[in-house]
Design an enzyme around this catalytic site. Structure first.
Site, PDB file in Angstrom:
ATOM      1  N   HIS A 149      44.240  48.476  49.833  1.00 45.60           N
ATOM      2  CA  HIS A 149      43.604  49.544  49.056  1.00 45.60           C
ATOM      3  C   HIS A 149      43.859  50.928  49.658  1.00 45.60           C
ATOM      4  CE1 HIS A 149      41.392  47.971  45.696  1.00 45.60           C
ATOM      5  NE2 HIS A 149      40.554  47.226  46.380  1.00 45.60           N
ATOM      6  N   ALA A 153      33.772  42.736  50.348  1.00 48.01           N
ATOM      7  CA  ALA A 153      34.115  43.783  51.297  1.00 48.01           C
ATOM      8  C   ALA A 153      34.342  45.089  50.558  1.00 48.01           C
ATOM      9  CB  ALA A 153      35.390  43.411  52.060  1.00 48.01           C
ATOM     10  N   MET A 154      34.491  46.178  51.331  1.00 44.31           N
ATOM     11  CA  MET A 154      34.669  47.490  50.705  1.00 44.31           C
ATOM     12  C   MET A 154      35.660  48.324  51.502  1.00 44.31           C
ATOM     13  SD  MET A 154      33.907  49.498  48.285  1.00 44.31           S
ATOM     14  CE  MET A 154      34.752  51.072  48.187  1.00 44.31           C
ATOM     15  N   GLU A 178      41.586  44.694  51.332  1.00 46.65           N
ATOM     16  CA  GLU A 178      40.951  45.984  51.644  1.00 46.65           C
ATOM     17  C   GLU A 178      41.949  46.911  52.334  1.00 46.65           C
ATOM     18  OE1 GLU A 178      38.316  46.155  50.041  1.00 46.65           O
ATOM     19  OE2 GLU A 178      37.961  44.007  49.837  1.00 46.65           O
TER      20      GLU A 178
HETATM   21  N1  B3K Z   1      36.152  47.778  45.738  1.00 43.81           N
HETATM   22  C1  B3K Z   1      35.166  46.819  46.179  1.00 43.81           C
HETATM   23  C2  B3K Z   1      34.241  46.385  45.101  1.00 43.81           C
HETATM   24  C3  B3K Z   1      33.103  47.277  44.866  1.00 43.81           C
HETATM   25  C4  B3K Z   1      32.134  46.660  43.882  1.00 43.81           C
HETATM   26  C5  B3K Z   1      31.059  47.599  43.495  1.00 43.81           C
HETATM   27  N2  B3K Z   1      30.058  46.997  42.669  1.00 43.81           N
HETATM   28  C6  B3K Z   1      35.797  45.610  46.786  1.00 43.81           C
HETATM   29  C7  B3K Z   1      37.213  45.388  46.484  1.00 43.81           C
HETATM   30  O1  B3K Z   1      37.606  45.130  45.373  1.00 43.81           O
HETATM   31  O2  B3K Z   1      37.988  45.521  47.376  1.00 43.81           O
HETATM   32 ZN    ZN Z   2      39.566  45.618  45.596  1.00 47.87          ZN
END
Ligand code: B3K
Ligand code: ZN
Length: 900
Positions: A323, A284-285, A320
């Site tokens: 974050h 996920a992002m 997520e």
């Molecule tokens: N921040 C993204 C990961 C992105 C990976 C790019 N190759 C997911 C996460 O750690 O939440």
């Molecule tokens: Zn992450």
């Protein structure tokens, strides 16, 4: 295993790829420089069409006063530049230069507007980085460096800008048009198209940009924050999945509440959106206000998803969401600081999941993952510090080290500071750095400033790769009632790092008396005992701790709760381990003792087999196992953990040279022996714990299912008709996917005549559900059968399989190469050839996923000479491929290089 960060890269063109003669650049942390320009505002307009997309950007740039007289160099890849204007003046061709990965304008004022139009081809983007199409929808993935495939920009996390985004598309095909922030305008256009405009009030780095367009349905809910603000919550999915979103929504609301309670963090926008897509490189992002998720981490119904899936969704949704503060509001200065957001956010999601479910079991699962994957990475050619010093391709550094070891490093600081101290320190971190792009050092500084502790030596955890090893000696003097522990530490050399200084290591400890009670702990020099569990802080290479007032020789219980990511070496006898397995007051250490006991036994059996002797299972082991099995009033989830044998891969890691066949044979022999000796107890356990009533995702129910399915797993090794009937009955009862899949996996691994029928039945039921079909591929790829490689090869032609879908690649190919050691490491090398073939086939489509796959072979030096030669040959073959991606080049090159 969750793969929030499991990646893949480039597509149609060869831009940005390597020719063999190119030497890919290594980027070094020591070369970091602040950006030459800041971009305060970016206004983006997307026009989505069936064959291409037009992107117009308006950037408000300001020169960094510290970097005078430098040209403007913007990042950009696979972009067709259509026009360029500086402060409304079209630039003539000689005023700028377009390279394969950049756009340079030599003469620019200190403050100006740059307007740029480009054409991109999302329909042909198979790398799934930047803007791409997944099924009938458009979506984006910009972390780490995907935004440069959308428009020219300073694609680095320390450039934070305010974004507005307009999206125009055909209304019938793309009724839903989403981006970050708040929706501020919608308009219908004349030609069947419509346009929306989104504004994100929070400055952010471009890796957090997102756009989604599609014919999607959503479930809606709302959340009232602690300060009383209403937040609109939405989960968008393709229409057929609308009945699989409830668990994700519930998890989101739990996460929002938890972050308020534990970190004092509230959500900051009026709307929070999650979109599930089928083709996604990772889990996920965390894009600001608009998370894009692999559908695997959103969609769940009891008949389609397992307990593990439900838990994975809860954890990744929370990750997520968390974050938003640890990553988005406070982001990374550069990509070497990745663990600043990832380690911290993993620690946060681990603690959230522990609070939602069974804390003890969650900790065991996390440490199991750490030991199996991170310890192996730390001991191999790709070993790197939590804060790496250099990289060729940053996508290769979304690793178990940066994530899971990074989380352990935050966990240790939280423990060193204690709950109140840690909360004070994170409050300070949020207050001091909100809106900034910072470093892991800035984080540690907050821990220091809030607590008054000195953590200089602790910073080694960020700087040095490798798993420290603790060697422990004990002595007891009955006359003086004094018990002493001498602990020495060393950290093995890793690529580029030798002779590391000692680490600051917290070792949580308890001492047990003969009844298993914790003794009061008083160190020499103290006036009275300080509790029955305490933390020894190691700082020197060798240290001795004297405990006084110890009336009998105690049984030590060290590293309770997995208090540091280290290996422990201590001469403990089997009876001591059995005692701890039964009596340790620390559940984690009961599990740990059981693992060590089983590990010792299996490795001894491997030796017996290698020496041509009979493999023997001592009666004492079976008895200890039986006693644990029948201690029915115990926490069943914990019991299941205690009774699980260490995985073959992990057992192999404990050997000087991995004996592939030996480990498999010994572990299976032990499993069979346990099944035969405890047949009746296991059958009774399965029968007493049959699923009745409604499926619930409660810790007690999950525990019951995991213990029963473990018992079934043992029973199937006995090969009895009764075992098979139990397994078939469970499959046919079809109560929930956890049980159906557990039974199917056992059948798929067996030679039972019903095997084919069960697999065909499952396929016909679930053919139209991509996520369930991933499981169908995986159970076949995992089967330790001699024909599995051929089966896997055959399954690649299955109509549902696609090399373009990362979940399918992981489910079939990743599972075979990563979770089926005995067949992947076939002595004829066919497994290795298969992996290299797939990696080379995948690289032009999706380098990130290709590189992930190739890593599965990076520990090739741990095997026997014949296998080493076969694997090495495949790495060399990969390196000879013309036009290799940077991603794959880095893995192949480093895998071969280290140790030569
Ligand atoms: N921040 C993204 C990961 C992105 C990976 C790019 N190759 C997911 C996460 O750690 O939440
Ligand atoms: Zn992450």
């Amino acid at each position: 295993m969750c793969f929030r960060y499991l990646p893949v890269t480039s597509g149609l063109h060869n831009w940005g790829k390597l020719m063999r003669s190119d030497n890919p650049n290594t980027i070094y942390l020591k070369d970091y420089q602040p950006p030459a320009f800041f971009i305060e505002q970016i206004d983006l307009s997307f026009d989505l069409f069936d064959s291409h997309t037009l992107v117009e950007s308006r950037l408000q740039l300001r020169r960094n006063p510290q970097r005078e007289a430098e040209p403007l160099v913007l990042d950009g890849e696979q972009l067709e530049l259509l026009s360029l204007q500086l402060d409304d003046r079209p630039l003539a061709a000689e005023e700028y230069r377009v390279g394969a990965t950049s756009l340079t304008i030599d003469q620019v004022p200190d403050s100006f507007e740059l307007k740029c139009r480009v054409r991109i081809l999302p329909q042909q983007n198979t790398a799934l980085e930047g803007l791409y199409q997944s099924g009938s929808m458009f979506c984006t993935q910009c972390e780490a460096e995907g935004f440069r495939r959308i428009t020219y920009f300073l694609d680095r996390p320390d450039v934070m800008s305010r974004f507005t985004t307009s999206i125009t598309a055909k209304r019938s095909a793309y009724p839903v048009l989403l981006s970050n922030g708040n929706l501020v305008a919608e308009e219908l256009l004349e030609d069947g198209r419509h346009r929306v405009r989104w504004e994100d009030p929070f400055p952010k780095p471009c890796y957090l940009f997102a756009l989604v367009a599609g014919d999607l349905r959503d479930i809606r809910d709302s959340y009232t924050t602690a300060s009383g603000r209403e937040v609109d919550l939405r989960i968008y999915v393709e229409p057929e999945n609308i009945d699989k979103c409830e668990h994700a929504m519930r998890s989101l609301k739990n996460a929002m509440r938890w972050d308020e309670q534990h970190y004092g963090r509230e959500y900051d926008l009026d709307i929070y959106m999650i979109v599930a897509v089928n083709d996604f490189n990772m889990g996920a992002m965390e894009n600001k206000g608009l998370n894009v998720f692999n559908s695997k981490y959103v969609l769940a119904r009891p008949d389609t998803a397992t307990d593990q899936d439900f838990q994975g969704i809860e954890g990744v949704i929370a990750h997520e969401y968390f974050h938003n503060w640890t990553g988005n509001r406070i982001t990374c200065r550069d990509w070497f600081q990745l663990s600043l957001k990832e380690g911290l956010t993993v620690f946060r999601d681990q603690e959230f999941s522990a609070d939602m479910g069974s804390r003890g079991v969650k900790r065991i699962e996390d440490v199991r993952l750490l030991r199996a994957h991170q310890f192996a990475e730390d001991a191999g050619p790709m070993a790197h510090p939590v804060r790496p010093d250099s990289y060729i391709e940053i996508n290769n550094f979304y690793t178990v080290t940066v994530y899971e070891k990074g989380a352990e490093v935050v966990r240790m600081q939280a423990h060193l500071l204690g709950p109140e101290g840690y909360r004070k320190a994170t409050d300070l971190y949020f207050e001091r750095h909100d809106g900034q792009a910072v470093t892991t050092d800035d984080f540690v500084k907050c821990m220091e400033d809030a607590s008054g502790r000195h953590l200089e030596q602790f910073r080694h955890w960020y700087r040095y790769a490798g798993t420290p090893v603790l060697e422990v000696d004990e002595s007891y003097d009955a006359a003086s009632q004094r018990y002493s522990l001498t602990i020495s530490q060393h950290c093995p050399d890793t690529p580029g790092q030798r002779n590391k200084p000692p680490f600051h290591i917290p070792v949580a400890i308890g001492l047990l008396d003969a009844q298993g009670n914790d003794l009061p702990l008083q160190l020499a020099g103290e006036v009275a005992p300080v509790g029955t569990q305490r933390v020894l802080e190691l700082r020197d290479q060798i240290e001795t701790f004297h405990f006084v007032g110890i009336p009998e020789r105690p049984v030590p219980s060290l590293l309770r709760g997995g208090s540091a990511p280290v290996k422990l070496e201590m001469a403990l006898s089997d009876p001591v381990l059995m005692f701890r397995m039964a009596h340790d007051s620390d559940g984690f250490n009961r599990w740990d003792a059981a693992q060590l006991l089983a590990q010792r036994l299996i490795l001894k059996m491997v030796e017996q087999r290698a020496a041509g002797a009979q493999m023997e299972v001592p009666a004492g082991f079976i008895d200890a196992f039986r006693q644990t099995l029948v201690s029915a009033d115990e926490d069943q989830a914990l019991l299941a953990q205690v009774l699980s044998l260490p995985a073959e891969g992990y057992l192999g890691d404990q050997m000087e040279e991995v004996d592939v066949e030996g480990v498999h044979a010994a572990r299976e022999r032990l499993r069979q022996q346990l099944a035969e000796s405890l047949h009746d107890e296991l059958v009774a356990l399965v029968e007493a714990n049959r699923e009745q009533g409604e499926y619930r995702i409660e810790p007690a129910d999950i525990g019951r299912r995991s213990l029963r399915n473990l018992a079934l797993h043992y029973l199937m090794a006995a090969g009895s008709e009764q075992a098979l009937q139990l397994c078939l009955a469970q499959y046919q009862a079809g109560h929930n996917m956890t049980d159906v899949l557990a039974a199917l996996a056992l059948l798929a691994a067996s030679d039972a005549p019903q095997r084919t029928e069960a697999l065909a039945d499952f396929e016909s039921r679930w053919r139209d559900d991509p996520l369930v079909m991933d499981k169908w591929f995986a159970v076949q790829a995992m089967a330790p059968r001699a024909d599995t490689l051929e089966t896997v090869q055959g399954l690649m032609s299955h109509p549902v399989f696609s090399m373009r879908n990362p979940n399918k690649v992981r489910g079939l190919i990743g599972t075979f190469c990563g979770a089926n050691p005995i067949q992947f490491h076939r002595a004829d090398g066919a497994g290795y050839r298969f992996l290299a073939d797939r990696v080379l086939e995948l690289d032009p489509l999706n380098p990130q996923v290709a590189a992930r796959l190739l890593r599965l072979m990076s520990c090739w030096r741990r095997y026997d000479g014949a296998r080493q030669a076969l694997m090495k040959g495949q790495f060399e073959r990969v390196l000879q491929q013309p036009g290799l991606s940077r991603d794959l080049f880095e893995i192949a090159e480093k895998s071969l290089e280290a140790g030569q």
